[in-house]
Structures are given as structure tokens and as C-alpha cells.
Design a protein around this motif. Structure first.
Motif, mmCIF file in Angstrom:
data_model
loop_
_atom_site.group_PDB
_atom_site.id
_atom_site.type_symbol
_atom_site.label_atom_id
_atom_site.label_comp_id
_atom_site.label_asym_id
_atom_site.label_seq_id
_atom_site.Cartn_x
_atom_site.Cartn_y
_atom_site.Cartn_z
ATOM 1 N N GLU A 25 0.895 -1.200 0.097
ATOM 2 C CA GLU A 25 -0.096 -0.039 -0.097
ATOM 3 C C GLU A 25 0.891 1.321 0.032
ATOM 4 O O GLU A 25 1.597 1.540 0.799
ATOM 5 N N LEU A 26 0.907 1.988 -0.982
ATOM 6 C CA LEU A 26 1.647 3.292 -1.160
ATOM 7 C C LEU A 26 1.158 4.285 -0.987
ATOM 8 O O LEU A 26 -0.006 4.725 -1.189
ATOM 9 N N GLU A 27 1.930 5.475 -0.560
ATOM 10 C CA GLU A 27 1.512 6.914 -0.502
ATOM 11 C C GLU A 27 2.714 7.629 -1.242
ATOM 12 O O GLU A 27 3.688 7.547 -0.703
ATOM 13 N N ASP A 28 2.371 8.194 -2.331
ATOM 14 C CA ASP A 28 3.452 8.457 -3.316
ATOM 15 C C ASP A 28 4.582 7.448 -3.432
ATOM 16 O O ASP A 28 4.168 6.233 -3.829
ATOM 17 N N GLU A 29 5.578 7.282 -2.806
ATOM 18 C CA GLU A 29 6.615 6.404 -3.091
ATOM 19 C C GLU A 29 6.943 5.573 -1.743
ATOM 20 O O GLU A 29 7.612 4.833 -1.751
ATOM 21 N N LYS A 30 6.125 6.111 -0.685
ATOM 22 C CA LYS A 30 6.560 5.354 0.370
ATOM 23 C C LYS A 30 5.461 4.290 0.657
ATOM 24 O O LYS A 30 4.268 4.339 0.364
ATOM 25 N N VAL A 31 6.183 3.250 1.226
ATOM 26 C CA VAL A 31 5.061 2.140 1.599
ATOM 27 C C VAL A 31 4.646 2.422 2.888
ATOM 28 O O VAL A 31 5.152 2.411 3.794
ATOM 29 N N ILE A 32 3.131 2.454 2.817
ATOM 30 C CA ILE A 32 2.500 2.291 4.144
ATOM 31 C C ILE A 32 2.285 1.258 4.846
ATOM 32 O O ILE A 32 2.555 0.911 6.028
ATOM 33 N N ARG A 33 1.875 0.195 4.158
ATOM 34 C CA ARG A 33 1.516 -1.429 4.687
ATOM 35 C C ARG A 33 1.922 -2.423 3.562
ATOM 36 O O ARG A 33 1.663 -2.070 2.371
ATOM 37 N N ALA A 34 2.116 -3.152 4.283
ATOM 38 C CA ALA A 34 2.617 -4.348 3.194
ATOM 39 C C ALA A 34 1.915 -5.814 3.815
ATOM 40 O O ALA A 34 1.783 -5.779 4.998
ATOM 41 N N VAL A 35 1.007 -6.347 2.891
ATOM 42 C CA VAL A 35 0.310 -7.492 3.422
ATOM 43 C C VAL A 35 0.777 -8.824 2.625
ATOM 44 O O VAL A 35 0.704 -8.776 1.658
ATOM 45 N N PRO A 36 1.635 -9.833 3.226
ATOM 46 C CA PRO A 36 1.919 -10.793 2.702
ATOM 47 C C PRO A 36 0.978 -11.956 2.256
ATOM 48 O O PRO A 36 0.333 -11.990 3.302
ATOM 49 N N SER A 37 1.008 -12.558 1.390
ATOM 50 C CA SER A 37 0.105 -13.833 1.273
ATOM 51 C C SER A 37 1.147 -14.954 0.689
ATOM 52 O O SER A 37 1.812 -14.781 -0.241
ATOM 53 N N ILE A 38 1.073 -15.981 1.476
ATOM 54 C CA ILE A 38 1.815 -17.136 1.131
ATOM 55 C C ILE A 38 1.081 -18.278 0.538
ATOM 56 O O ILE A 38 -0.085 -18.211 0.629
ATOM 57 N N GLY A 39 1.434 -19.196 0.242
ATOM 58 C CA GLY A 39 1.013 -20.580 -0.172
ATOM 59 C C GLY A 39 1.382 -21.265 -1.799
ATOM 60 O O GLY A 39 0.610 -22.024 -2.066
ATOM 61 N N TYR A 40 2.011 -20.398 -2.370
ATOM 62 C CA TYR A 40 2.407 -20.678 -3.697
ATOM 63 C C TYR A 40 3.248 -22.063 -3.593
ATOM 64 O O TYR A 40 3.294 -22.547 -4.665
ATOM 65 N N VAL A 41 3.906 -22.276 -2.716
ATOM 66 C CA VAL A 41 5.053 -23.231 -2.662
ATOM 67 C C VAL A 41 4.451 -24.219 -1.542
ATOM 68 O O VAL A 41 5.247 -25.367 -1.550
ATOM 69 N N HIS A 42 3.461 -24.483 -1.199
ATOM 70 C CA HIS A 42 2.828 -25.521 -0.286
ATOM 71 C C HIS A 42 2.785 -26.509 -0.721
ATOM 72 O O HIS A 42 2.050 -26.882 -1.832
ATOM 73 N N ARG A 43 3.337 -27.824 -0.123
ATOM 74 C CA ARG A 43 3.277 -28.952 -0.654
ATOM 75 C C ARG A 43 2.647 -29.867 0.298
ATOM 76 O O ARG A 43 1.919 -30.934 -0.095
#
Lengths: 360, 148
Positions: A25-43
């Protein structure tokens, strides 16, 4: 104050060797919040314990991650050996320590290379990976595999490494040390590299404690949680002392890893001097009894945790791994807050993410 | 025409591999094996790529990602499945989240087995892929399609 935009980052992205998705989540060039989502490699690797008996599971566990594969087989073997009350021969413990430190050198060199790549320093990336190949050559000569070694089994190691080969490893490492100094000095002294790393992504001691970060990420902020201070392996006998930095920025974390490479070389050389003669494995009879056991081991990325639960048959009830990157994702989200979009790749690299470990 | 087809650009995607094959793919591009001396470049943009290298098997979540990358690549294109996981599922075949090899989702031209696949084997796979790329490009040309 600008408009808020959400930039998707990954799972397929040039800067990422592995798939992880971040909503920035950006405000101009600054990241305000980052939301990770994983599960692409789950076996679903842990569930394979129901289909493979406890000895074969050692090879499956090795495939949690291809970078620190040796450590994973050691951690699992140590947990099962603890459960079954097996005393591993001295020489095997020494060999495990040597190979674990070798994989730490190769993992840290790989990371240094990827860091250089993330900051756009292509030739440095190539040099790091060139040096890494000599460690892989050692692996290939002694075990036959380059990344997946299949060298550990329950009760010891598969075969002995003769004295001459150990002496050769020492010679290779001594030669490597000179070349390493040249390459790592670029990371520590070069102005353009320092400009990218100094003061970027600061993490205080309190942040580390609160979010439970581990490994070199925590040690860069002066928190000692090196599992090598525990009993597993021969580290205590070799006088192991963890490496700590206090600044808590990208530069400090890089410095910890650079110093750890040289420390690992010292540990291996000392270990080869002290290695006793004797058998490298003992025959394992019987089944894992009822009960459970925990083993902790310091992987290149931090402490990994192995839990096994036996039920008296040859199939274990449960084998659980808590891998280092798993514990470092909260701190990644924290360090991304307030950084510039252009620094995001650096920030992601700085915790040394290993997604296939995380998701198994 | 031949000189342009012989220096393909590759794109690499990690399906659900253990990383072993991934770092071997990267090792192919670094000084020891140095594929880049043949003009083979690792790109991050599917629209720039001729050869798709996939490591690891397909699971529920990355199925669409793999499909998307494949569909975005311009014709002619070749897919190389690297490692036993990408070929059939390998050691993870019985895992609940694994659908199987890459060929469950997209057509695969070359299979490179091994756990982890050795750099020599990967390079051999890419060289074989070059031939298929050329054939596909010829077939496309004969049909009157645009040769990329």
C-alpha cells in the motif's frame, strides 16, 4: 500527502527467486503497509510422515529446502535419535558440524549474491556465486550431490570421510578465504554498496524481541538467539561464540553474515583438527516409542525447530518443522513499513527469505 | 533467422520446488557454467521470453500463475520442466496439495529429471529446447504466422 495505491509484488517477479506475494500500500513512493500472502509453494510435506517410515522420512525432510538441506536432515535425525534414545558416534557429530557449517558458507554466499543482485550490482553477484561453487564441489566430491546430499541417516552418517579428504577441504577453504576477503570487502567498504544499506531498514532490539525475529536478522540488532549455543553438534567444544552487531540496519545484517562465513571457516578447520577416529554410524533397531521429542538447530537463516511424535510403529504420528523464515515474516512486514518502493527488494532480501522452507 | 533463435531468453518460475533445482538453474547462469556467454538471458518478463523453465510441481495456488505466464509468452515458445517434481511430482506426488507434474496445466516439451537436476542436465535440456524452438518457429512461418 498523495493518493493511496496498491502495488502487487510477486509471485512472479524478477527480483524474487521464489514466489511470495506482497500487496504494497503506497502513498506516493512510501510503503504504508505491506500485506504478505503465501501458499504458492505449499506441498504438505509434513503429512508424508504417514506414508514413509521414520528412516525414509529423513530424505523427505531433506527436501524441505534445497539450500539448507543438510541442516534439515540433521534436525530431523536429531529429533528421532532423541526420541529413540540413540547415542550418535562422536565422529558422526563432528562430520555433521563440518557439513552444516559448509552449507552455512554456501547459503550465506548465495544470499550475498542475491543481495548484490537486488541492489543492481551484477558483477558482485557473479563473484559470490563463483566462490560458492567451490563449496558445492566439496559436497559433490564427498557425498555425490550438489544441493541435496542425502548424507545423514538416523544413527549417524552414511559413510566416513577419509582423513585426506578432510585435509583437502581445509586447503580449499584456506584458499577461498583470500578470495572471500576481496569480495566481502566490497560489501563492507564500497561507498555505493554502503549508501544502499547503511541506515536502511532499521530494526530496534525491542522490535526484534516483540516480533520474535531470529537468525542473522536478530543478531544484526544485537539479540543473541543463536541455537548453536545449545547442545546439538560440537559447537560448545569448539568454543563457539555468536556474532552480534548492534546497528540493526541492512548493513549490520550483511556484516553479521559476512563475519559468519569467516567464523564457519574457522569452526570447520578447528573441527577437522579435533575429529576423533571411530565409526560414523550405529545400527538402528526397533521402532520409535510412544512419546515426543524436540530438536533445535541453527540454520543459516535462523533457528529451526523439529518436533516428532512416535506411536510405537515404524510410522511417526507427527513430524513438524518450524523454519526460520516462518518466524521472520512479521519482522519483514514491520521493516517494509515506511520504506521507499525502490528499497522493497532490498528489504525482502535482507531477512534472507526462503519460501519453500516457510511453506513446506 | 537462425542466429536470433539460438540465443533465447529464458524465464524461470518456481512452482513448488524445494529450491534445489532453482539454485541449479541460477547456477547455470553464473560463472561456473555461464550460459550467458551464449546470449541466454534470464528475464523476468514473460513477454520477452522464449523458453519457460519450471521447477517444482503444480499445486492449487500456483496453477493459475503458471498458466498466466505461459499464455503471456509470445509464440513460438518452449516449456522445459526441470527436476523430477516438475516431471511427475516426484517425492511429493502423494502430498495432498500437489496436483502432479507441470504437464497437468500446460504442454511440456522437454523433461529434465533429477533431484536436484544437475546444471549439466539443465543445459542439455535447454539445448534440446532450442531445436524444438526452431522447428516451432519454422512451422509458424509456414503457416504464415508472425515469427517473433
Amino acid at each position: 500527502m498523495g493518493k493511496r495505491t496498491i502495488v502487487p509484488f510477486g509471485p512472479q517477479h524478477p527480483a524474487l527467486p521464489e514466489p511470495i506475494h506482497l500487496d504494497l500500500e503506497l502513498e506516493d513512493e512510501k510503503v504504508i503497509r505491506a500485506v504478505p500472502s503465501i501458499g504458492y509453494v505449499h506441498r504438505g510435506l509434513e503429512k508424508l510422515v504417514e506414508q514413509n517410515d521414520y528412516q525414509i522420512m529423513c530424505y523427505v525432510m531433506e527436501r524441505v529446502c534445497g539450500i539448507c538441506s543438510f541442516g534439515h536432515s540433521w534436525g530431523y535425525a536429531a529429533a528421532v535419535e532423541g526420541l529413540m534414545d540413540i547415542e550418535v558416534p562422536e565422529r558422526a557429530e563432528h562430520l555433521r558440524t563440518i557439513f552444516h557449517e559448509l552449507s552455512r558458507i554456501h547459503s550465506h554466499l548465495l544470499w550475498l549474491g542475491l543481495l548484490a543482485d537486488a541492489m543492481g550490482f551484477e558483477s558482485l553477484f557473479m563473484h559470490c556465486w563463483r566462490l560458492r561453487e567451490s563449496i558445492l564441489d566439496i559436497f559433490e566430491k564427498s557425498t555425490g550431490g550438489r544441493v541435496i546430499l542425502s548424507f545423514t541417516k538416523i544413527g549417524g552418517q552414511f559413510k566416513d570421510i577419509p582423513k585426506e579428504s578432510l585435509a583437502e577441504i581445509v586447503i580449499i577453504l584456506e584458499n577461498m578465504r583470500k578470495e572471500l576477503l576481496v569480495v566481502t570487502n566490497v560489501f563492507l567498504d564500497d561507498t555505493s554498496v554502503k549508501n544502499r544499506m547503511c541506515g536502511v531498514g532499521k530494526l530496534s532490539k525491542e522490535d526484534i524481541m516483540k516480533l520474535g525475529a531470529i537468525g542473522p536478522t536478530a543478531r544484526g540488532s544485537g539479540v543473541n538467539n543463536d541455537a548453536r549455543c545449545l547442545d546439538l553438534g560440537k559447537y560448545k567444544e569448539l568454543g563457539f561464540k555468536p556474532i552480534l552487531e548492534t546497528d540493526g540496519d541492512c548493513y549490520a545484517r550483511c556484516k553479521v553474515r559476512v563475519r559468519e562465513i569467516f567464523q564457519s571457516i574457522d569452526i570447520i578447520i578447528k573441527d577437522v583438527e579435533n575429529i576423533p577416529e571411530g565409526p560414523v554410524n550405529i545400527p538402528v533397531k526397533g521402532m520409535p516409542p510412544m512419546g515426543d521429542f524436540i530438536a533445535r538447530i541453527e540454520q543459516p537463516r535462523g533457528e529451526a525447530f523439529y518436533y516428532v511424535k512416535g506411536n510405537g510403529t515404524k510410522y511417526l504420528d507427527r513430524a513438524r518443522v518450524r523454519t526460520p523464515t516462518n518466524a521472520n515474516i512479521p519482522i519483514l512486514v514491520k521493516v517494509l513499513q515506511g520504506c521507499y518502493l525502490n528499497d522493497v527488494t532490498m528489504m525482502v532480501m535482507t531477512i534472507d527469505p526462503c519460501i519453500s522452507c516457510t511453506e513446506r | 533467422m537462425s542466429y536470433s533463435t539460438k540465443s533465447p531468453w529464458i524465464i524461470h518460475y518456481d512452482g513448488s520446488s524445494c529450491n534445489g533445482c532453482d539454485i541449479e538453474v541460477l547456477a547455470c547462469l553464473t560463472p561456473m557454467y555461464d550460459l550467458e556467454r551464449f546470449g541466454i538471458v534470464n528475464t523476468g518478463n514473460p513477454k520477452h521470453a522464449d523458453i519457460l523453465l519450471i521447477t517444482g510441481s503444480i499445486n492449487e495456488q500456483n496453477r493459475d500463475v503458471v498458466k498466466q505466464i505461459y499464455e503471456q509468452m509470445p509464440e513460438p515458445k518452449v516449456v522445459v520442466a526441470i527436476g523430477i517434481c516438475a516431471t511427475s511430482g516426484g517425492v511429493f506426488k502423494k502430498c495432498y496439495n500437489i496436483l502432479g507434474g507441470v504437464d497437468k496445466v500446460i504442454p511440456v516439451d522437454i523433461y529434465v529429471p533429477g533431484c536436484a537436476a544437475r546444471p549439466e542436465a539443465i543445459i542439455d535440456g535447454v539445448v534440446k529446447a532450442l531445436r524444438i524452438l526452431e522447428e516451432k518457429s519454422k512451422a509458424l512461418h509456414n503457416k504464415g504466422g508472425k515469427v517473433q
